[in-house]
Design a protein around this motif. Structure first.
Motif, PDB file in Angstrom:
ATOM      1  N   ARG A 100       0.842  -1.205   0.000  1.00  0.00           N
ATOM      2  CA  ARG A 100       0.000   0.000   0.000  1.00  0.00           C
ATOM      3  C   ARG A 100       0.873   1.250   0.000  1.00  0.00           C
ATOM      4  NH1 ARG A 100      -4.102   2.012   4.878  1.00  0.00           N
ATOM      5  NH2 ARG A 100      -4.035   4.230   4.296  1.00  0.00           N
ATOM      6  N   ILE A 101       1.937   1.256   0.788  1.00  0.00           N
ATOM      7  CA  ILE A 101       2.827   2.417   0.852  1.00  0.00           C
ATOM      8  C   ILE A 101       3.448   2.689  -0.515  1.00  0.00           C
ATOM      9  CG2 ILE A 101       5.012   3.264   1.804  1.00  0.00           C
ATOM     10  CD1 ILE A 101       4.231   1.859   4.440  1.00  0.00           C
ATOM     11  N   PHE A 102       3.917   1.634  -1.179  1.00  0.00           N
ATOM     12  CA  PHE A 102       4.510   1.802  -2.504  1.00  0.00           C
ATOM     13  C   PHE A 102       3.471   2.336  -3.491  1.00  0.00           C
ATOM     14  CE2 PHE A 102       8.046  -0.460  -0.796  1.00  0.00           C
ATOM     15  CZ  PHE A 102       9.104  -0.283  -1.670  1.00  0.00           C
ATOM     16  N   ALA A 103       2.246   1.787  -3.430  1.00  0.00           N
ATOM     17  CA  ALA A 103       1.195   2.225  -4.348  1.00  0.00           C
ATOM     18  C   ALA A 103       0.802   3.674  -4.085  1.00  0.00           C
ATOM     19  CB  ALA A 103      -0.024   1.306  -4.213  1.00  0.00           C
ATOM     20  N   ASP A 104       0.657   4.060  -2.825  1.00  0.00           N
ATOM     21  CA  ASP A 104       0.286   5.437  -2.488  1.00  0.00           C
ATOM     22  C   ASP A 104       1.367   6.413  -2.934  1.00  0.00           C
ATOM     23  OD1 ASP A 104      -2.058   4.575  -1.402  1.00  0.00           O
ATOM     24  OD2 ASP A 104      -1.458   4.811   0.693  1.00  0.00           O
ATOM     25  N   TYR A 105       2.616   6.010  -2.776  1.00  0.00           N
ATOM     26  CA  TYR A 105       3.717   6.887  -3.185  1.00  0.00           C
ATOM     27  C   TYR A 105       3.693   7.109  -4.694  1.00  0.00           C
ATOM     28  CZ  TYR A 105       8.475   8.772  -3.449  1.00  0.00           C
ATOM     29  OH  TYR A 105       9.571   9.571  -3.683  1.00  0.00           O
ATOM     30  N   LEU A 106       3.400   6.041  -5.444  1.00  0.00           N
ATOM     31  CA  LEU A 106       3.330   6.175  -6.902  1.00  0.00           C
ATOM     32  C   LEU A 106       2.123   6.987  -7.344  1.00  0.00           C
ATOM     33  CD1 LEU A 106       4.454   2.685  -8.280  1.00  0.00           C
ATOM     34  CD2 LEU A 106       5.710   4.840  -8.241  1.00  0.00           C
ATOM     35  N   CYS A 107       1.107   7.053  -6.508  1.00  0.00           N
ATOM     36  CA  CYS A 107      -0.067   7.872  -6.822  1.00  0.00           C
ATOM     37  C   CYS A 107       0.174   9.352  -6.553  1.00  0.00           C
ATOM     38  CB  CYS A 107      -1.271   7.391  -6.009  1.00  0.00           C
ATOM     39  SG  CYS A 107      -1.966   5.836  -6.601  1.00  0.00           S
TER      40      CYS A 107
ATOM     41  N   HIS B  65      10.181   7.370   3.836  1.00  0.00           N
ATOM     42  CA  HIS B  65      11.118   7.789   2.776  1.00  0.00           C
ATOM     43  C   HIS B  65      12.566   7.477   3.109  1.00  0.00           C
ATOM     44  CE1 HIS B  65      12.564  11.291   5.005  1.00  0.00           C
ATOM     45  NE2 HIS B  65      11.319  11.677   5.212  1.00  0.00           N
ATOM     46  N   GLY B  66      12.931   7.442   4.390  1.00  0.00           N
ATOM     47  CA  GLY B  66      14.258   7.035   4.801  1.00  0.00           C
ATOM     48  C   GLY B  66      15.383   7.745   4.066  1.00  0.00           C
ATOM     49  N   ASN B  67      16.400   6.958   3.724  1.00  0.00           N
ATOM     50  CA  ASN B  67      17.560   7.471   3.005  1.00  0.00           C
ATOM     51  C   ASN B  67      17.913   6.488   1.895  1.00  0.00           C
ATOM     52  OD1 ASN B  67      20.304   7.999   2.188  1.00  0.00           O
ATOM     53  ND2 ASN B  67      20.571   9.224   4.037  1.00  0.00           N
TER      54      ASN B  67
ATOM     55  N   ARG C  73      10.677   7.958  -9.332  1.00  0.00           N
ATOM     56  CA  ARG C  73      10.035   9.134  -8.727  1.00  0.00           C
ATOM     57  C   ARG C  73      10.946   9.756  -7.673  1.00  0.00           C
ATOM     58  NH1 ARG C  73       5.505  10.259  -4.474  1.00  0.00           N
ATOM     59  NH2 ARG C  73       5.024  12.390  -5.068  1.00  0.00           N
ATOM     60  N   GLN C  74      11.655   8.931  -6.919  1.00  0.00           N
ATOM     61  CA  GLN C  74      12.584   9.462  -5.924  1.00  0.00           C
ATOM     62  C   GLN C  74      13.670  10.302  -6.580  1.00  0.00           C
ATOM     63  OE1 GLN C  74      13.714   5.758  -3.956  1.00  0.00           O
ATOM     64  NE2 GLN C  74      12.721   6.452  -2.077  1.00  0.00           N
ATOM     65  N   GLN C  75      14.182   9.831  -7.697  1.00  0.00           N
ATOM     66  CA  GLN C  75      15.218  10.588  -8.394  1.00  0.00           C
ATOM     67  C   GLN C  75      14.667  11.900  -8.941  1.00  0.00           C
ATOM     68  OE1 GLN C  75      16.915   8.021 -11.366  1.00  0.00           O
ATOM     69  NE2 GLN C  75      18.073   6.810  -9.883  1.00  0.00           N
TER      70      GLN C  75
END
Length: 312
Positions: free
Chosen positions: A181-188, A217-219, A284-286
């Protein structure tokens, strides 16, 4: 002669009762010497690698106030295993005119401090090296090198001889669903702060007391945080970080190891996140890490001609 007793045990291989066992022996020894025990100082389940322990700090403080003339312990390594610390403790006690006496070494002298301090420092280094060798062997067998991350459960099983088999993990379905869910929400397009807020609002259990943005999000460079844990794509990475103890605070600090020192192993049975989703998250992070837009300029109102603006 007034004497203080000091006892300590480490959490790795001793038990709480060993404190009482030590103090019992010290009292008997003090009685034989006709010494008067004025106080006892203890540190339970604390490593001797640092003097940042409440018991030893209280002992040092009372020694400087002249509360006793002798400190009695089992051995020098009970007081400290650190070469610098044991030398510093010896100097402080000598300045306070307090003798250090141990059952192993007797009256501690400069010679004991030099020789035993070196031996104890080498013991700590050798112990750390052996621990790392054991962990590396476990990693190369596809097992955990220590610690349990969110999304997995420890598998408890025993060998034929009764010894525990350590390092095996299995996927925790409920926690794995939260990871996806966290990965999916981040991509949304949701931020880590928004994701953490929603998880806390819904009462979703997390790896800590509550979800925080940094937990998500960490490092990326250090591989920490939910979005950067390569175990979620079936890749076990060990020795990415090394941990050192700050000599002033006693706290552990992490340092990034060269990538050539990392140990990487594929463990597909532990995959939780699809590879395409992982790659999209990294992209997306980049993008967010590099924002080519110039910083916003604050608007100003000209009041006295070109180049003169009103005060904020």
């Amino acid at each position: 002669m007034k004497v203080a007793l000091y006892a300590r045990y480490s959490s790795d291989n001793q038990r709480d009762a060993s404190i009482e066992d030590q103090l019992r022996l010290w009292r008997l020894h003090a009685e034989k010497q006709c010494w008067t025990v004025v106080d006892c100082y203890t540190d339970r389940a604390i490593s001797g690698a640092s003097l940042l322990r409440p018991g030893i700090q209280e002992l040092i403080s009372d020694a400087t106030r002249g509360k006793f003339a002798i400190v009695l312990a089992e051995a020098m390594d009970r007081l400290s295993r650190d070469q610098e610390d044991i030398a510093g403790l010896f100097k402080r006690m000598a300045f306070a005119d307090v003798r250090i006496v141990t059952l192993s070494e007797g009256d501690v002298t400069h010679l004991h401090v030099g020789l035993k301090g070196t031996m104890n420092a080498l013991f700590l280094k050798d112990l750390a090296d052996k621990t790392r060798r054991g962990l590396r062997g476990r990693i190369e067998d596809g097992k955990s090198g220590g610690g349990l991350c969110f999304g997995y459960d420890v598998v408890k099983q025993f060998a034929a001889n009764g010894e525990p088999i350590r390092g095996d993990r299995t996927i925790n379905k409920a926690e794995a669903d939260v990871v996806r869910r966290i990965f999916a929400d981040y991509l949304c397009g949701k931020s880590s702060r928004t994701i953490a807020f929603e998880l806390n609002r819904e009462g979703v259990p997390g790896p800590g007391a509550e979800w925080g943005p940094s937990t998500i999000h960490g490092n990326p460079k250090r591989g920490v945080g939910i979005l950067n844990n390569e175990l979620y794509v079936g890749r076990l990475v060990w020795n990415r970080l090394r941990y050192l103890k700050d000599p002033d605070t006693g706290k552990r600090v992490s340092r990034l190891n060269p990538e050539s020192d990392w140990v990487t192993l594929d463990v597909p049975e532990l995959r939780i996140v699809d590879q395409n989703i992982w790659a999209a998250v990294k992209a997306r992070q980049q993008t967010l890490a590099y924002d080519p837009r110039p910083p916003a300029r604050t608007s100003s109102m000209t009041v006295g001609g070109p180049g003169i603006s009103s005060p904020a």
